[in-house]
Scaffold this motif. Structure first.
Motif, PDB file in Angstrom:
ATOM      1  N   GLU A   1      -5.770   5.098 -11.713  1.00 19.65           N
ATOM      2  CA  GLU A   1      -4.496   4.366 -11.645  1.00 19.65           C
ATOM      3  C   GLU A   1      -4.541   3.278 -10.570  1.00 19.65           C
ATOM      4  O   GLU A   1      -4.039   2.166 -10.774  1.00 19.65           O
ATOM      5  CB  GLU A   1      -3.338   5.343 -11.399  1.00 19.65           C
ATOM      6  CG  GLU A   1      -3.062   6.211 -12.624  1.00 19.65           C
ATOM      7  CD  GLU A   1      -2.010   7.284 -12.390  1.00 19.65           C
ATOM      8  OE1 GLU A   1      -1.576   7.908 -13.389  1.00 19.65           O
ATOM      9  OE2 GLU A   1      -1.623   7.536 -11.223  1.00 19.65           O
ATOM     10  N   SER A   2      -5.148   3.612  -9.439  1.00 21.64           N
ATOM     11  CA  SER A   2      -5.247   2.603  -8.367  1.00 21.64           C
ATOM     12  C   SER A   2      -6.106   1.429  -8.831  1.00 21.64           C
ATOM     13  O   SER A   2      -5.764   0.255  -8.605  1.00 21.64           O
ATOM     14  CB  SER A   2      -5.860   3.205  -7.095  1.00 21.64           C
ATOM     15  OG  SER A   2      -5.095   4.278  -6.641  1.00 21.64           O
ATOM     16  N   TYR A  40      -3.185  -5.660  -2.497  1.00 22.36           N
ATOM     17  CA  TYR A  40      -3.163  -4.215  -2.752  1.00 22.36           C
ATOM     18  C   TYR A  40      -3.715  -3.413  -1.570  1.00 22.36           C
ATOM     19  O   TYR A  40      -4.710  -3.808  -0.940  1.00 22.36           O
ATOM     20  CB  TYR A  40      -3.975  -3.868  -4.008  1.00 22.36           C
ATOM     21  CG  TYR A  40      -3.631  -2.480  -4.508  1.00 22.36           C
ATOM     22  CD1 TYR A  40      -2.548  -2.278  -5.354  1.00 22.36           C
ATOM     23  CD2 TYR A  40      -4.355  -1.371  -4.062  1.00 22.36           C
ATOM     24  CE1 TYR A  40      -2.199  -1.001  -5.775  1.00 22.36           C
ATOM     25  CE2 TYR A  40      -4.008  -0.085  -4.483  1.00 22.36           C
ATOM     26  CZ  TYR A  40      -2.926   0.079  -5.341  1.00 22.36           C
ATOM     27  OH  TYR A  40      -2.566   1.351  -5.742  1.00 22.36           O
ATOM     28  N   VAL A  42       4.799   1.014  -8.231  1.00 20.98           N
ATOM     29  CA  VAL A  42       4.033  -0.122  -7.700  1.00 20.98           C
ATOM     30  C   VAL A  42       4.318  -1.359  -8.545  1.00 20.98           C
ATOM     31  O   VAL A  42       4.574  -2.453  -8.023  1.00 20.98           O
ATOM     32  CB  VAL A  42       2.515   0.187  -7.713  1.00 20.98           C
ATOM     33  CG1 VAL A  42       1.738  -0.954  -7.079  1.00 20.98           C
ATOM     34  CG2 VAL A  42       2.231   1.505  -7.005  1.00 20.98           C
ATOM     35  N   THR A  43       4.297  -1.171  -9.848  1.00 24.55           N
ATOM     36  CA  THR A  43       4.589  -2.286 -10.759  1.00 24.55           C
ATOM     37  C   THR A  43       5.964  -2.869 -10.447  1.00 24.55           C
ATOM     38  O   THR A  43       6.122  -4.086 -10.323  1.00 24.55           O
ATOM     39  CB  THR A  43       4.534  -1.790 -12.220  1.00 24.55           C
ATOM     40  OG1 THR A  43       3.255  -1.200 -12.421  1.00 24.55           O
ATOM     41  CG2 THR A  43       4.758  -2.913 -13.203  1.00 24.55           C
ATOM     42  N   LYS A  90      -0.079   2.420  -4.534  1.00 24.30           N
ATOM     43  CA  LYS A  90       0.311   3.722  -5.056  1.00 24.30           C
ATOM     44  C   LYS A  90      -0.133   4.829  -4.094  1.00 24.30           C
ATOM     45  O   LYS A  90      -1.300   4.873  -3.694  1.00 24.30           O
ATOM     46  CB  LYS A  90      -0.372   3.937  -6.415  1.00 24.30           C
ATOM     47  CG  LYS A  90      -0.244   5.331  -6.991  1.00 24.30           C
ATOM     48  CD  LYS A  90      -1.287   5.571  -8.106  1.00 24.30           C
ATOM     49  CE  LYS A  90      -1.995   6.914  -7.943  1.00 24.30           C
ATOM     50  NZ  LYS A  90      -1.211   8.090  -8.269  1.00 24.30           N
ATOM     51  N   LYS A 141      -6.624   0.285 -11.778  1.00 28.70           N
ATOM     52  CA  LYS A 141      -5.894  -0.546 -12.737  1.00 28.70           C
ATOM     53  C   LYS A 141      -4.873  -1.442 -12.016  1.00 28.70           C
ATOM     54  O   LYS A 141      -4.730  -2.625 -12.327  1.00 28.70           O
ATOM     55  CB  LYS A 141      -5.158   0.361 -13.734  1.00 28.70           C
ATOM     56  CG  LYS A 141      -5.358  -0.070 -15.155  1.00 28.70           C
ATOM     57  CD  LYS A 141      -4.867   0.946 -16.145  1.00 28.70           C
ATOM     58  CE  LYS A 141      -4.043   0.210 -17.180  1.00 28.70           C
ATOM     59  NZ  LYS A 141      -3.281   1.111 -18.033  1.00 28.70           N
ATOM     60  N   LEU A 142      -4.200  -0.852 -11.054  1.00 27.38           N
ATOM     61  CA  LEU A 142      -3.200  -1.624 -10.294  1.00 27.38           C
ATOM     62  C   LEU A 142      -3.874  -2.724  -9.472  1.00 27.38           C
ATOM     63  O   LEU A 142      -3.339  -3.827  -9.339  1.00 27.38           O
ATOM     64  CB  LEU A 142      -2.385  -0.693  -9.388  1.00 27.38           C
ATOM     65  CG  LEU A 142      -1.402   0.221 -10.133  1.00 27.38           C
ATOM     66  CD1 LEU A 142      -0.940   1.374  -9.246  1.00 27.38           C
ATOM     67  CD2 LEU A 142      -0.190  -0.581 -10.637  1.00 27.38           C
ATOM     68  N   PRO A 184       2.512   5.027 -10.743  1.00 26.69           N
ATOM     69  CA  PRO A 184       2.114   3.618 -10.862  1.00 26.69           C
ATOM     70  C   PRO A 184       3.314   2.713 -11.158  1.00 26.69           C
ATOM     71  O   PRO A 184       3.353   1.552 -10.725  1.00 26.69           O
ATOM     72  CB  PRO A 184       1.127   3.616 -12.040  1.00 26.69           C
ATOM     73  CG  PRO A 184       0.693   5.027 -12.209  1.00 26.69           C
ATOM     74  CD  PRO A 184       1.765   5.910 -11.665  1.00 26.69           C
ATOM     75  N   THR A 187      -4.639  -5.578 -11.711  1.00 28.60           N
ATOM     76  CA  THR A 187      -3.447  -6.335 -12.116  1.00 28.60           C
ATOM     77  C   THR A 187      -2.852  -7.136 -10.956  1.00 28.60           C
ATOM     78  O   THR A 187      -2.411  -8.272 -11.153  1.00 28.60           O
ATOM     79  CB  THR A 187      -2.362  -5.373 -12.654  1.00 28.60           C
ATOM     80  OG1 THR A 187      -2.959  -4.531 -13.619  1.00 28.60           O
ATOM     81  CG2 THR A 187      -1.191  -6.131 -13.269  1.00 28.60           C
ATOM     82  N   TRP A 188      -2.814  -6.539  -9.768  1.00 27.01           N
ATOM     83  CA  TRP A 188      -1.973  -7.118  -8.721  1.00 27.01           C
ATOM     84  C   TRP A 188      -2.695  -7.710  -7.522  1.00 27.01           C
ATOM     85  O   TRP A 188      -2.138  -8.572  -6.832  1.00 27.01           O
ATOM     86  CB  TRP A 188      -0.969  -6.055  -8.216  1.00 27.01           C
ATOM     87  CG  TRP A 188       0.063  -5.754  -9.242  1.00 27.01           C
ATOM     88  CD1 TRP A 188       0.178  -4.618  -9.995  1.00 27.01           C
ATOM     89  CD2 TRP A 188       1.131  -6.617  -9.652  1.00 27.01           C
ATOM     90  NE1 TRP A 188       1.249  -4.714 -10.841  1.00 27.01           N
ATOM     91  CE2 TRP A 188       1.849  -5.935 -10.660  1.00 27.01           C
ATOM     92  CE3 TRP A 188       1.556  -7.905  -9.282  1.00 27.01           C
ATOM     93  CZ2 TRP A 188       2.963  -6.489 -11.288  1.00 27.01           C
ATOM     94  CZ3 TRP A 188       2.663  -8.456  -9.903  1.00 27.01           C
ATOM     95  CH2 TRP A 188       3.352  -7.751 -10.900  1.00 27.01           C
TER      96      TRP A 188
END
Ligand code: GUN
Ligand code: ZN
Length: 443
Positions: free
Chosen positions: A186-187, A202, A147-148, A165, A189-190, A144, A193-194
């Motif tokens: 994890e995906s 995304y 990606v961040t 990711k 969450k990303l 992750p 956020t994004w």
């Protein structure tokens, strides 16, 4: 210089698409403004057209940036590229599966370090801009953090990027595997956020059928359907050994594409890299489901994967969405100009079909934007569009200067640019109404 409010004015010759050059005479699809003015307010194009007709609209205090003897286009769009593979570009001697094991996986393992990821993300984005590319669909790694780092760097530049990711829960080294649940969490969450944070978008990114269990593909499908504007990217039918392996892993599926379809991964905003070894029913299914294929000619040549049948894909009886991809690090150039040039050669080899220069530029701009369902935002020069532009120099090298002096038509000029041009041909790149790259002048 433009003000920090992203208000600016550019003067010069510009080209933009008003139609699809695969379904009409190519010249009819392209608008050429010989002496144009592009006005930008708050990062968006407010007016564009003939300089003489629009000059009175330049707001007071805004200096017109003049690009004489140039050609302004919408920024290029790369529909398939791996930022973590920048360090493995030009690695010798292997085809896909061995190349992944020998070069790619050891390098991708380094992206557990946020500092390393940030340094490569920054270098990668600079390469895109040096090549006039303003939007890309980008694979990160399984971490992750990768990606961040990528989105953070993109956000600083203001670029519209699609990224995600990588999901891999089998057939990959221990330090690059997640699990179906971990990849999902994890995906998710990303995404929270994004996705749609500023210009960032995304993409759910299962690497390919070989490195995901059916369970992980199901999770990817659930994520893809969790919102109506998410992207999905993966690889499809690139290499014969890969295809044979997929058959052993999914014997109950009727085709490689069917593996993804059964997991809910085929539909609008799904981008399939390569798609070289396709049957007619695969193309039909892609047409019916409005998904997109990313044609990556320099990569396909470099890895000896095969020749994409572009004109079969875009057959007007059942056209499939197609964009161009550099596929760095299997691809050998960041330049969409070079990629167009190689696509021309591959189309001739694959089926004696002649890719018209105007068609090639469409694939790298307006056509890609349409294929990504982003054509209300990017890909053309028109009022309301985001101001992502690249300024091309037809005389960037002595050879280009000599050859382009002879050009009698726009089609000829575009063909010379895609055949001989590369990063040297990009004089400036504008993103979100700001000049983010200016080519250093030769001394
Ligand atoms: N198939 C699965 N992963 C990859 C990759 O990283 N590059 C290419 N070209 N093909 C792939
Ligand atoms: Zn790829």
């Amino acid at each position: 210089m433009p003000s920090s409010s992203r208000t600016a004015a550019l003067r010069g010759r510009f080209v933009t698409f008003t139609g699809n050059p695969f379904t009409m005479p190519p010249e009819d699809a392209l608008h050429v403004e010989e002496d144009g003015l592009i006005l930008i307010e708050n990062g968006k194009i407010s007016h564009c057209g003939a300089y003489d007709a629009l000059r009175a609209k330049v707001p007071e205090g805004v200096t017109v940036t003049h690009y004489p003897d140039s050609l302004i286009s919408a920024g290029f769009i790369d529909t398939h590229v791996h930022y973590p593979q920048l360090p493995v570009i030009a690695s010798w001697g292997e085809q896909l599966l061995e190349w992944l094991q020998q070069y790619v996986f050891p390098t991708e393992a380094k992206f557990s370090s946020p500092e390393f990821a940030q340094a490569i993300a920054r270098a990668f984005l600079q390469e895109l801009l040096r090549n006039g590319t303003t939007t890309a669909a980008v694979y990160c790694t399984v971490h992750p953090e990768s990606v961040t780092a990528f989105f953070q760097e993109s956000e600083k530049l203001g670029t519209r990027m699609i990224a995600g990711k990588v999901l891999m829960d089998r057939n990959a080294p221990d330090n690059l595997r997640d699990t179906a649940q971990q990849g999902f969490d994890e995906s998710q969450k990303l995404i929270e956020t994004w996705h749609n944070k500023g210009r960032q978008l995304y993409a759910i990114t299962p690497r390919f059928a070989i490195t995901s269990t059916p369970e992980q593909l199901e999770c990817a499908g659930a994520l893809f359907h969790s919102r109506d504007d998410l992207f999905m990217q993966t690889h499809l039918a690139e290499n014969e050994d890969e295809i044979a392996f997929v058959k052993t892993l999914f014997p109950e599926r009727s085709s490689y594409l069917d593996v993804y379809d059964k997991a809910g991964l085929v539909g609008p905003r799904a981008i399939f890299g390569h798609a070289i070894h396709m049957h007619e029913h695969d193309f039909q299914q892609c047409h019916d489901t409005h998904c997109t294929l990313a044609h990556c000619p320099t990569s396909n040549l470099f890895l000896g994967s095969g020749a994409f049948r572009l004109f079969d894909a875009v057959d007007p009886r059942r056209p499939v969405n197609v964009g161009l991809g550099t596929d760095i690090g299997a691809g050998t150039s960041f330049s969409l100009l070079s990629t167009m040039g190689e696509a021309y050669k591959v189309s001739l080899m694959a089926g004696k079909q002649r890719l018209h220069a105007i068609q090639a530029f469409w694939l790298a701009t307006a056509g890609a934007a349409q294929a990504l369902h982003l054509d209300d935002k990017i890909g053309t020069i028109a009022p309301g569009m985001e101001a992502d532009l690249c300024v091309l120099d037809p005389a960037a090298t002595s050879l280009l200067a000599l050859r382009t002096k002879e050009c009698a038509s726009m089609a000829d000029l575009l063909f010379v640019l895609m055949t001989l041009g590369d990063d040297r041909s990009v004089k400036a790149t504008w993103v979100d109404g700001r000049p983010v790259y200016v080519r250093p002048e030769a001394v």
